[in-house]
Design an enzyme around this catalytic site. Structure first.
Site, short mmCIF file in Angstrom:
data_model
loop_
_atom_site.label_atom_id
_atom_site.label_comp_id
_atom_site.label_asym_id
_atom_site.label_seq_id
_atom_site.Cartn_x
_atom_site.Cartn_y
_atom_site.Cartn_z
N LYS A 194 0.86 -1.18 0.00
CA LYS A 194 0.00 0.00 0.00
C LYS A 194 0.90 1.23 0.00
O LYS A 194 1.90 1.28 0.72
CB LYS A 194 -0.87 0.03 1.26
CG LYS A 194 -2.03 -0.93 1.21
CD LYS A 194 -2.79 -0.92 2.51
CE LYS A 194 -3.77 0.22 2.62
NZ LYS A 194 -4.57 0.11 3.89
C1 E4P Z 1 -7.94 1.94 5.50
O1 E4P Z 1 -6.75 1.92 5.19
C2 E4P Z 1 -8.40 2.74 6.64
O2 E4P Z 1 -7.70 2.34 7.78
C3 E4P Z 1 -9.80 2.52 7.07
O3 E4P Z 1 -10.59 2.00 6.07
C4 E4P Z 1 -10.35 3.76 7.69
O4 E4P Z 1 -11.60 3.49 8.21
P1 E4P Z 1 -12.31 4.55 9.14
O5 E4P Z 1 -12.45 5.82 8.36
O6 E4P Z 1 -13.65 3.96 9.46
O7 E4P Z 1 -11.45 4.73 10.34
#
Ligand code: E4P
Length: 222
Positions: A87
């Site tokens: 990522k």
């Molecule tokens: C993904 O990388 C994020 O950590 C995640 O989807 C964020 O989710 P949230 O906005 O509900 O914290």
């Protein structure tokens, strides 16, 4: 068709979902690793454990504000296992790093994608996935589902797939699928909630009761 991933590093919760074959893989980021209280040195062992349990892809996020650091960290993460996908945050530096990793043949996910033009460039450089944050787009006063639907339309026919993140309810999972999104990641509790139905539970209780009756020894004929 929607492929579900679990967005967590809680080893017990992730392991249970993998053992039950309910998710295709695992997505993490530094915030998620910190929330799970993971020691950095334990990460390779934990990731390999998830792969042994059947994770087809485990997403680990590179870090650093400079290109060289991001590439170096990506290399270290990739060395953990072939199933590790990298990522990269969708910053200007991140896009360049992603393009280099793609050239090297890596599976790359550009994360924290907030803008449709970013989706276009991601497809142009050939990243495998982008992760727009549905819930956080809503938090910012935008229409998360609509914006992700636009990205899905733009990416149609390209080799770049949306893996929607910040998905906070089963209803959002359904709405994403209706808009052509084919992969999402969500916390374990959201994925568990997607399995739940009081009516299905009541139906199952009815089946159990009927089966109990069928298995009870019949009273002898008089
Ligand atoms: C993904 O990388 C994020 O950590 C995640 O989807 C964020 O989710 P949230 O906005 O509900 O914290």
């Amino acid at each position: 068709m929607m492929r579900c991933f679990v967005d967590s590093a809680d080893d017990a919760a992730v392991g249970a979902l993998l053992r039950e074959r309910l998710v295709h893989g695992v997505t993490t980021n530094p915030t998620i690793l910190a929330a799970a209280g993971l020691e950095w040195s334990a990460l390779p062992r934990i990731v390999r454990g998830w792969i042994e349990l059947g994770a087809s892809e485990v997403f680990l996020q590179t870090w650093g504000s400079e290109r060289a650091a991001m590439l170096e960290h990506a290399e270290a993460l990739r060395a953990i296992a072939p199933e590790v996908a990298i990522k990269v945050p969708a910053t200007e530096v991140g896009f360049g790093v992603a393009a280099t990793l793609v050239e090297r043949g890596e599976t790359v996910l550009l994360t924290a994608v907030y803008e449709a033009p970013q989706a276009l460039v991601a497809a142009s450089i050939g990243v495998r996935y982008i992760a727009p944050y549905v819930g956080r787009l809503d938090d910012a006063g935008r229409d998360g589902l609509q914006e992700v639907a636009t990205m899905a339309e733009l990416l149609r026919g390209s080799g770049t797939e949306i893996l929607a993140a910040s998905v906070r309810s089963p209803q959002v999972m359904v709405a994403l699928a209706e808009r052509g999104v084919t992969a999402c990641t969500a916390r374990p509790e959201v994925l568990r909630a997607a399995l739940a139905s009081a009516d299905a539970d009541a139906a199952a209780r009815g089946f159990e009761a009927a089966m109990d009756g069928l298995l009870r020894p019949a009273a002898p004929d008089r």
